[in-house]
Design a protein around this motif. Structure first.
Motif, short mmCIF file in Angstrom:
data_model
loop_
_atom_site.label_atom_id
_atom_site.label_comp_id
_atom_site.label_asym_id
_atom_site.label_seq_id
_atom_site.Cartn_x
_atom_site.Cartn_y
_atom_site.Cartn_z
N SER A 188 0.86 -1.18 0.00
CA SER A 188 0.00 0.00 0.00
C SER A 188 0.90 1.23 0.00
O SER A 188 2.11 1.13 0.23
CB SER A 188 -0.90 0.00 1.24
OG SER A 188 -0.12 0.23 2.41
N PRO A 189 0.35 2.41 -0.24
CA PRO A 189 1.17 3.62 -0.19
C PRO A 189 1.87 3.81 1.16
O PRO A 189 2.91 4.46 1.23
CB PRO A 189 0.16 4.74 -0.46
CG PRO A 189 -0.91 4.09 -1.29
CD PRO A 189 -1.02 2.70 -0.75
N ASN A 190 1.31 3.23 2.22
CA ASN A 190 1.92 3.39 3.55
C ASN A 190 3.09 2.44 3.78
O ASN A 190 3.93 2.70 4.65
CB ASN A 190 0.86 3.15 4.63
CG ASN A 190 -0.25 4.18 4.60
OD1 ASN A 190 -0.01 5.34 4.26
ND2 ASN A 190 -1.46 3.77 4.94
N THR A 191 3.14 1.34 3.03
CA THR A 191 4.20 0.35 3.26
C THR A 191 5.22 0.29 2.15
O THR A 191 6.23 -0.40 2.28
CB THR A 191 3.58 -1.05 3.42
OG1 THR A 191 2.89 -1.42 2.21
CG2 THR A 191 2.59 -1.07 4.58
N VAL A 192 4.99 1.00 1.05
CA VAL A 192 5.85 0.82 -0.12
C VAL A 192 7.27 1.32 0.13
O VAL A 192 8.24 0.73 -0.37
CB VAL A 192 5.23 1.52 -1.35
CG1 VAL A 192 5.21 3.04 -1.18
CG2 VAL A 192 5.99 1.14 -2.62
#
Length: 510
Positions: A289-293
């Motif tokens: 996700s954008p938070n984990t990339v």
């Protein structure tokens, strides 16, 4: 070229001057013959209605022919190669502007050659034929002249009137100048001379409206016929190009690689991605996700450094290779992070049974799947195959020969009937594009913004069944040792076997 009356007299005199015969030119040296030609007045034929005139473009203004043939429309020939101006060649300047869709750099095609071309084209009163060579004498591709491309862009409805490949350029059997050309002439004409075996290890026979070429050696044919299974990659290679399969698998032709070439890059990227997803799963970073990339990119960098060091390459080459691979991996992770996927588990390098999986119709397939995305609770599965090049398989996998992914899907259906194949295809990392499908049930698994096209279950089943039939035809062809390229095929420009097989290379073929 207008008929000239005195030319017949000259030829007659020359024939009378052949060894053993007395004639007007008997005993003349080459120099004397040239002097004779220079001083001889040749009269034009009386009725030149059906004559063909060969003239330069500069003299076209003085005539008004009905039909004009403009020859040699090849880049660097017409127009002629320009002198160096700056860092970019004229061809690269044109390519940059064409790709950008705007005029980024200056390109000069106007000049003497442009004037001659437009003079020749505008001289015809009825019809103009534009001719371009597609390949050089070694089979290497040639780029079209910008003059020709300009006309094709201005008149998109124009289509090639006739195309002739190097493979089509053969002598009449009675005129062949050598045994090798005689063999090619016979093969092209469907003739096998009685009592002569001009093609040694080929068998040529006429069938289905075209020549069918196959292996003749009984040991090779028997070995192929006895093969129990084939890898999915080998089946795909044959389905795309039987000639490539023959050269690689039967002849053993290998194109010498260079440090950091596409094969080495592909191997490194596959190794990194195979190790990356299990590591991300253990770190609870999946689905992306954008938070984990960002954290996923850091993990990828560590794995890339480790994998690149194991390649054993020199420091400079390893740095370049790592930079390229890192770009492809990071770009892929960022795209996937924006898809909104909800896969729970990712398996990498999933191997099918060594004995293969029987798909029916004589197809027993082996192979290793790059990646499987699973939803264990709902029993859903998506198949992913990575490609590090830029070639994007066509939508119609069966027709284009892109059979590797659908064969994996069919094999998984046999091995795990409790799981439903809901999505999958090819991720072309080098182009940032994809070719594949997703059913309605698979939207949450791969994400609502996935690159796959949406189809229903009936469409999926029909697609896979078509691919199974195409694979069966490919396996039958391999077992029979047949490797003739189907008629009408245009090979992709990236194929490095072009100088060997001499087939026409164009914009691409799946």
């Amino acid at each position: 070229m207008q008929a000239m009356g005195d030319w017949g007299l000259l030829m007659g005199a020359h024939e009378l001057g052949e060894p053993g015969r007395q004639g007007a030119l008997s005993g003349l040296s080459a120099g004397a013959l040239l002097d004779f030609l220079a001083e001889t007045r040749l009269r034009a034929a009386g009725d030149p209605v059906d004559a063909l005139s060969l003239v330069s473009a500069t003299r076209m203004r003085l005539r008004r022919p009905e039909v004009v043939f403009v020859l040699g429309l090849v880049d660097q020939e017409f127009p002629e190669a320009e002198g160096a101006r700056g860092l970019l060649s004229a061809r690269l300047r044109r390519d940059c502007n064409r790709c950008a869709g705007v005029r980024l750099v200056d390109e000069a095609v106007e000049g003497q050659d442009a004037f001659l071309f437009h003079t020749a084209v505008s001289a015809a009163s009825r019809m103009v034929y534009l001719s371009q060579r597609m390949a050089d004498d070694d089979g290497g591709p040639l780029s079209a002249s910008p003059f020709l491309e300009e006309k094709l862009e201005a008149f998109p409805e124009l289509t090639p009137w006739r195309t002739r490949t190097l493979a089509d350029v053969v002598w009449e059997p009675s005129l062949a100048p050598s045994p090798r050309e005689f063999a090619r002439s016979c093969a092209a004409s469907g003739i096998l001379p009685q009592g002569v075996d001009p093609v040694s290890w080929l068998r040529v026979r006429e069938g289905a409206g075209r020549l069918e070429i196959s292996l003749r050696d009984s040991e090779n044919v028997a070995w192929l016929a006895a093969k129990n299974s084939f890898s999915a990659g080998e089946i795909e290679t044959y389905a795309r190009c039987p000639v490539l399969w023959f050269l690689e698998k039967m002849v053993g032709v290998e194109i010498p690689g260079e440090p950091g070439d596409s094969l080495e890059l592909g191997s490194l990227v596959h190794s990194v991605l195979a190790a990356l997803y299990p590591a991300l799963g253990s770190l609870k970073l999946l689905p992306l996700s954008p938070n984990t990339v960002k954290e996923a990119e850091d993990v990828a960098e560590e794995i890339l450094a480790r994998e690149a060091s194991e390649e054993g390459a020199d420091e400079g080459r390893a740095a370049l290779l790592s930079a390229h691979a890192g770009y492809l991996v990071r770009d892929h992770l960022r795209r996937e992070a924006g898809q909104g996927a909800e896969y729970a588990t990712v398996l990498t390098e999933y191997a099918l049974p060594a004995a293969g999986v029987d798909l029916g119709e004589g197809v027993i397939v082996r192979g290793r799947i790059d990646r499987l995305d699973l939803d264990a609770e709902q029993g859903l599965c998506a198949v992913v195959d990575y490609k590090t090049g830029k070639f994007v398989p066509q939508r119609d996998w069966a027709a284009s020969g892109s059979l590797q992914v659908p064969l994996y899907m069919l094999a998984l259906q046999q091995l795990h009937p409790q799981r439903e194949i809901v999505a999958g295809g090819y991720l072309v990392l080098g182009a940032g594009k994809a070719s594949g499908f997703v059913t309605e049930a698979g939207q949450t698994l791969v994400g609502v913004r996935s690159p796959w096209r949406s189809i229903d279950c009936e469409g999926r089943d029909s697609l896979l069944e078509d691919c199974r039939h195409a694979a069966a035809a490919a396996v039958e062809g391999m077992r029979g040792g047949r490797y003739a390229l189907p008629p009408g095929v245009v090979c992709p420009r990236y194929c490095q076997m072009g100088p060997i097989c001499r087939m026409r290379r164009g914009d691409g073929r799946g």
